[in-house]
Design a protein around this motif. Structure first.
Motif, mmCIF file in Angstrom:
data_model
loop_
_atom_site.group_PDB
_atom_site.id
_atom_site.type_symbol
_atom_site.label_atom_id
_atom_site.label_comp_id
_atom_site.label_asym_id
_atom_site.label_seq_id
_atom_site.Cartn_x
_atom_site.Cartn_y
_atom_site.Cartn_z
ATOM 1 N N ILE A 1 -23.438 -14.068 -49.451
ATOM 2 C CA ILE A 1 -23.186 -15.308 -50.196
ATOM 3 C C ILE A 1 -23.670 -15.138 -51.635
ATOM 4 N N GLY A 2 -22.796 -15.463 -52.574
ATOM 5 C CA GLY A 2 -23.103 -15.320 -53.997
ATOM 6 C C GLY A 2 -22.669 -13.988 -54.581
ATOM 7 N N GLY A 3 -22.316 -13.050 -53.731
ATOM 8 C CA GLY A 3 -21.869 -11.736 -54.191
ATOM 9 C C GLY A 3 -20.369 -11.562 -54.022
ATOM 10 N N ASN A 4 -19.863 -10.448 -54.455
ATOM 11 C CA ASN A 4 -18.439 -10.151 -54.327
ATOM 12 C C ASN A 4 -18.093 -9.718 -52.913
ATOM 13 N N ASN B 1 -4.910 -11.018 -45.857
ATOM 14 C CA ASN B 1 -5.512 -12.092 -45.075
ATOM 15 C C ASN B 1 -7.007 -11.907 -44.853
ATOM 16 N N THR B 2 -7.533 -10.732 -45.197
ATOM 17 C CA THR B 2 -8.876 -10.361 -44.746
ATOM 18 C C THR B 2 -9.726 -9.806 -45.888
ATOM 19 N N VAL B 3 -11.032 -10.170 -45.850
ATOM 20 C CA VAL B 3 -11.984 -9.599 -46.799
ATOM 21 C C VAL B 3 -13.034 -8.789 -46.049
ATOM 22 N N ALA B 4 -13.686 -7.901 -46.797
ATOM 23 C CA ALA B 4 -14.722 -7.028 -46.255
ATOM 24 C C ALA B 4 -15.910 -7.011 -47.213
ATOM 25 N N ALA B 5 -17.028 -6.499 -46.739
ATOM 26 C CA ALA B 5 -18.246 -6.434 -47.554
ATOM 27 C C ALA B 5 -18.157 -5.361 -48.631
ATOM 28 N N LEU C 1 -18.626 -17.677 -51.068
ATOM 29 C CA LEU C 1 -19.316 -18.958 -51.161
ATOM 30 C C LEU C 1 -19.981 -19.352 -49.852
ATOM 31 N N ASP C 2 -19.401 -18.910 -48.734
ATOM 32 C CA ASP C 2 -19.954 -19.254 -47.427
ATOM 33 C C ASP C 2 -19.351 -18.328 -46.375
ATOM 34 N N VAL C 3 -20.093 -18.166 -45.290
ATOM 35 C CA VAL C 3 -19.618 -17.408 -44.140
ATOM 36 C C VAL C 3 -19.743 -18.324 -42.940
ATOM 37 N N MET C 4 -18.632 -18.526 -42.260
ATOM 38 C CA MET C 4 -18.580 -19.437 -41.119
ATOM 39 C C MET C 4 -17.939 -18.702 -39.949
ATOM 40 N N PRO C 5 -18.035 -19.252 -38.753
ATOM 41 C CA PRO C 5 -17.361 -18.605 -37.614
ATOM 42 C C PRO C 5 -15.857 -18.458 -37.842
ATOM 43 N N GLU C 6 -15.260 -19.370 -38.618
ATOM 44 C CA GLU C 6 -13.814 -19.318 -38.877
ATOM 45 C C GLU C 6 -13.418 -18.268 -39.905
ATOM 46 N N GLY C 7 -14.349 -17.813 -40.701
ATOM 47 C CA GLY C 7 -14.037 -16.832 -41.735
ATOM 48 C C GLY C 7 -14.979 -16.925 -42.917
ATOM 49 N N VAL C 8 -14.500 -16.454 -44.062
ATOM 50 C CA VAL C 8 -15.284 -16.401 -45.293
ATOM 51 C C VAL C 8 -14.650 -17.316 -46.331
ATOM 52 N N VAL C 9 -15.456 -18.148 -46.973
ATOM 53 C CA VAL C 9 -14.966 -18.956 -48.089
ATOM 54 C C VAL C 9 -15.136 -18.123 -49.354
ATOM 55 N N VAL C 10 -14.015 -17.800 -49.968
ATOM 56 C CA VAL C 10 -13.992 -16.921 -51.143
ATOM 57 C C VAL C 10 -13.497 -17.706 -52.347
ATOM 58 N N GLU C 11 -14.232 -17.651 -53.440
ATOM 59 C CA GLU C 11 -13.809 -18.236 -54.711
ATOM 60 C C GLU C 11 -13.026 -17.184 -55.457
#
Length: 129
Positions: free
Chosen positions: A93-96, A103-107, A117-127
């Motif tokens: 959270i707060g990083g890239n 459809n998918t993001v990775a660390a 912005l957030d990590v939830m069971p449904e996925g990642v909130v990305v700005e």
């Protein structure tokens, strides 16, 4: 161009959040897909080797049988919930975070999707900026 010599009101089309981009030849972009730009500045489904991130497609753009720019895609920038490949956690959270596919993001990766912005069971909130 010359410097202003009088007042010139400026417009802020869609407050810099929505854009229309020409779609690359032989390309189909689904509604909800993360969209990137190729080296020529044309829209493609987001992939790690794209030149830059653009936003999320608001509607499908099917240019699979067309030449460059025969179709365009409406995209929006901002916060979106996308799939997590399982490597993004609350420490990110707060990083890239990075594009894995449209459809998918990775660390880790090569193309920055945006800020986590957030990590939830449904996925990642990305700005997506």
């Amino acid at each position: 161009m010359t410097a202003l010599a009088k007042n010139a009101p400026r417009t802020a089309p869609t407050h810099g959040r929505r854009f229309r981009d020409p779609v690359a030849a032989a390309t189909r972009i689904f509604a909800g897909a993360m969209v990137a730009l190729n080296a020529a500045g044309n829209a493609i489904p987001a992939i790690p080797t794209a030149t830059r991130m653009r936003g999320v497609a608001l509607a499908e753009a099917d240019n699979s049988a067309g030449a460059i720019g025969a179709a365009s895609v409406e995209i929006e920038r901002g916060p979106f919930l996308v799939a997590n490949n399982g490597t993004v956690n609350r420490t990110h959270i707060g990083g890239n975070v990075f594009v894995l596919d449209d459809n998918t993001v990775a660390a880790t990766g090569t193309l920055v999707a945006g800020k986590c912005l957030d990590v939830m069971p449904e996925g990642v909130v990305v700005e997506i900026l």
